[in-house]
Design a protein around this motif. Structure first.
Motif, PDB file in Angstrom:
ATOM      1  N   LEU A   1       0.829  -1.200   0.000  1.00  0.00           N
ATOM      2  CA  LEU A   1       0.000   0.000   0.000  1.00  0.00           C
ATOM      3  C   LEU A   1       0.866   1.253   0.000  1.00  0.00           C
ATOM      4  N   PRO A   2       0.343   2.338  -0.566  1.00  0.00           N
ATOM      5  CA  PRO A   2       1.076   3.601  -0.478  1.00  0.00           C
ATOM      6  C   PRO A   2       1.023   4.137   0.955  1.00  0.00           C
ATOM      7  N   PRO A   3       1.976   4.992   1.306  1.00  0.00           N
ATOM      8  CA  PRO A   3       3.057   5.523   0.475  1.00  0.00           C
ATOM      9  C   PRO A   3       4.142   4.465   0.249  1.00  0.00           C
ATOM     10  N   PHE A   4       4.720   4.486  -0.942  1.00  0.00           N
ATOM     11  CA  PHE A   4       5.679   3.474  -1.345  1.00  0.00           C
ATOM     12  C   PHE A   4       7.100   3.835  -0.935  1.00  0.00           C
ATOM     13  N   THR A   5       7.862   2.793  -0.590  1.00  0.00           N
ATOM     14  CA  THR A   5       9.307   2.884  -0.435  1.00  0.00           C
ATOM     15  C   THR A   5       9.915   2.346  -1.731  1.00  0.00           C
ATOM     16  N   ARG A   6      11.193   2.434  -1.873  1.00  0.00           N
ATOM     17  CA  ARG A   6      11.845   1.865  -3.068  1.00  0.00           C
ATOM     18  C   ARG A   6      11.517   0.380  -3.181  1.00  0.00           C
ATOM     19  N   ASP A   7      11.636  -0.345  -2.075  1.00  0.00           N
ATOM     20  CA  ASP A   7      11.385  -1.789  -2.105  1.00  0.00           C
ATOM     21  C   ASP A   7       9.933  -2.117  -2.421  1.00  0.00           C
ATOM     22  N   THR A   8       8.978  -1.395  -1.823  1.00  0.00           N
ATOM     23  CA  THR A   8       7.578  -1.711  -2.096  1.00  0.00           C
ATOM     24  C   THR A   8       7.163  -1.267  -3.494  1.00  0.00           C
ATOM     25  N   ALA A   9       7.787  -0.206  -4.009  1.00  0.00           N
ATOM     26  CA  ALA A   9       7.511   0.206  -5.388  1.00  0.00           C
ATOM     27  C   ALA A   9       8.009  -0.858  -6.365  1.00  0.00           C
ATOM     28  N   ILE A  10       9.208  -1.385  -6.129  1.00  0.00           N
ATOM     29  CA  ILE A  10       9.742  -2.457  -6.976  1.00  0.00           C
ATOM     30  C   ILE A  10       8.836  -3.678  -6.899  1.00  0.00           C
ATOM     31  N   GLN A  11       8.361  -4.007  -5.699  1.00  0.00           N
ATOM     32  CA  GLN A  11       7.455  -5.144  -5.527  1.00  0.00           C
ATOM     33  C   GLN A  11       6.159  -4.920  -6.307  1.00  0.00           C
ATOM     34  N   LYS A  12       5.609  -3.702  -6.244  1.00  0.00           N
ATOM     35  CA  LYS A  12       4.356  -3.394  -6.947  1.00  0.00           C
ATOM     36  C   LYS A  12       4.542  -3.523  -8.461  1.00  0.00           C
ATOM     37  N   VAL A  13       5.680  -3.050  -8.962  1.00  0.00           N
ATOM     38  CA  VAL A  13       5.969  -3.129 -10.399  1.00  0.00           C
ATOM     39  C   VAL A  13       6.059  -4.589 -10.836  1.00  0.00           C
ATOM     40  N   ARG A  14       6.744  -5.415 -10.069  1.00  0.00           N
ATOM     41  CA  ARG A  14       6.883  -6.829 -10.449  1.00  0.00           C
ATOM     42  C   ARG A  14       5.541  -7.561 -10.369  1.00  0.00           C
TER      43      ARG A  14
ATOM     44  N   TYR B   1       2.538 -12.713 -26.108  1.00  0.00           N
ATOM     45  CA  TYR B   1       2.906 -11.509 -25.351  1.00  0.00           C
ATOM     46  C   TYR B   1       3.808 -11.859 -24.168  1.00  0.00           C
ATOM     47  N   ARG B   2       4.923 -11.127 -24.037  1.00  0.00           N
ATOM     48  CA  ARG B   2       5.819 -11.239 -22.886  1.00  0.00           C
ATOM     49  C   ARG B   2       6.313  -9.834 -22.548  1.00  0.00           C
ATOM     50  N   LEU B   3       6.215  -9.463 -21.270  1.00  0.00           N
ATOM     51  CA  LEU B   3       6.423  -8.102 -20.796  1.00  0.00           C
ATOM     52  C   LEU B   3       7.483  -8.034 -19.709  1.00  0.00           C
ATOM     53  N   ILE B   4       8.291  -6.967 -19.756  1.00  0.00           N
ATOM     54  CA  ILE B   4       9.206  -6.632 -18.659  1.00  0.00           C
ATOM     55  C   ILE B   4       8.950  -5.180 -18.276  1.00  0.00           C
ATOM     56  N   LYS B   5       8.732  -4.931 -16.976  1.00  0.00           N
ATOM     57  CA  LYS B   5       8.565  -3.580 -16.448  1.00  0.00           C
ATOM     58  C   LYS B   5       9.741  -3.269 -15.536  1.00  0.00           C
ATOM     59  N   GLU B   6      10.082  -1.980 -15.438  1.00  0.00           N
ATOM     60  CA  GLU B   6      11.168  -1.549 -14.561  1.00  0.00           C
ATOM     61  C   GLU B   6      10.772  -0.249 -13.885  1.00  0.00           C
ATOM     62  N   LEU B   7      11.010  -0.177 -12.580  1.00  0.00           N
ATOM     63  CA  LEU B   7      10.736   1.046 -11.828  1.00  0.00           C
ATOM     64  C   LEU B   7      11.572   2.193 -12.373  1.00  0.00           C
ATOM     65  N   TRP B   8      10.926   3.328 -12.580  1.00  0.00           N
ATOM     66  CA  TRP B   8      11.624   4.530 -13.023  1.00  0.00           C
ATOM     67  C   TRP B   8      11.706   5.538 -11.880  1.00  0.00           C
ATOM     68  N   ALA B   9      10.564   5.768 -11.196  1.00  0.00           N
ATOM     69  CA  ALA B   9      10.516   6.720 -10.086  1.00  0.00           C
ATOM     70  C   ALA B   9       9.294   6.409  -9.231  1.00  0.00           C
ATOM     71  N   TYR B  10       9.295   6.932  -7.998  1.00  0.00           N
ATOM     72  CA  TYR B  10       8.145   6.748  -7.115  1.00  0.00           C
ATOM     73  C   TYR B  10       8.113   7.896  -6.112  1.00  0.00           C
ATOM     74  N   SER B  11       6.933   8.198  -5.629  1.00  0.00           N
ATOM     75  CA  SER B  11       6.752   9.208  -4.589  1.00  0.00           C
ATOM     76  C   SER B  11       5.335   9.068  -4.039  1.00  0.00           C
TER      77      SER B  11
ATOM     78  N   VAL C   1       6.932   3.839 -14.408  1.00  0.00           N
ATOM     79  CA  VAL C   1       7.670   2.680 -14.910  1.00  0.00           C
ATOM     80  C   VAL C   1       8.001   2.876 -16.386  1.00  0.00           C
ATOM     81  N   ARG C   2       9.028   2.171 -16.806  1.00  0.00           N
ATOM     82  CA  ARG C   2       9.276   2.002 -18.233  1.00  0.00           C
ATOM     83  C   ARG C   2       9.147   0.520 -18.490  1.00  0.00           C
ATOM     84  N   TYR C   3       8.810   0.181 -19.720  1.00  0.00           N
ATOM     85  CA  TYR C   3       8.587  -1.229 -20.004  1.00  0.00           C
ATOM     86  C   TYR C   3       8.820  -1.510 -21.471  1.00  0.00           C
TER      87      TYR C   3
END
Length: 154
Positions: free
Chosen positions: A6-19, A70-80, A86-88
């Motif tokens: 849940l927000p607010p996100f940390t770096r680790d939780t943002a990465i987890q959400k993206v994955r 279809y096969r997708l890769i997402k990557e965290l770009w920024a969070y706040s 994300v970029r993907y």
């Protein structure tokens, strides 16, 4: 319905959400993906504007009927706070066998319950040959040992 982290996100939780989002989209199942969005979620995807679960489900069903293998890769770009960028990239083929790599960026805004309330996506499709494909894992989630976008030089 709560969708941790849940927000607010940390770096680790943002990465987890993206994955988690990447894994869900790699299921290519609109019934799996749609509940991750609020009932009134607002989307802009390319030039298409969507609102709510009915629109989202129809969009995803149409998308995966067109974008085969279809096969997708997402990557965290920024969070706040409650936002993640994300970029993907994803690879897919059309029904004639032409392969594409689609490159994009998304801006996400989350409700307090962790579901996505807003999704703004911009992307472009690049025709590629079958030999140029980089995303070759079996259908479903990307294996943990498969390189991400940065490792692939994308």
């Amino acid at each position: 319905m709560s969708r941790p982290p849940l927000p607010p996100f940390t770096r680790d939780t943002a990465i987890q959400k993206v994955r988690m989002a990447e894994n869900a989209w790699n299921s290519r199942d609109a019934d799996v993906v749609t509940p991750a969005y609020t009932d009134d979620s607002q989307w802009r995807n390319r030039a298409e504007f969507l609102s709510g679960h009915t629109d989202i489900h129809a969009f995803l069903t149409r998308k995966w009927n067109k974008e085969l293998d279809y096969r997708l890769i997402k990557e965290l770009w920024a969070y706040s706070g409650n936002r993640i960028a994300v970029r993907y990239a994803y690879e897919w083929r059309d029904d004639s066998g032409q392969w594409f790599r689609s490159y994009g960026n998304e801006n996400w805004e989350f409700a307090e319950d962790g579901r996505m309330a807003k999704r703004h996506a911009s992307l472009n499709d690049l025709p590629i040959s079958e030999e140029d494909r980089l995303f070759r894992w079996p259908q479903g989630p990307r294996p943990d040992n498969h390189p991400g976008l940065s490792e692939l030089g994308l």
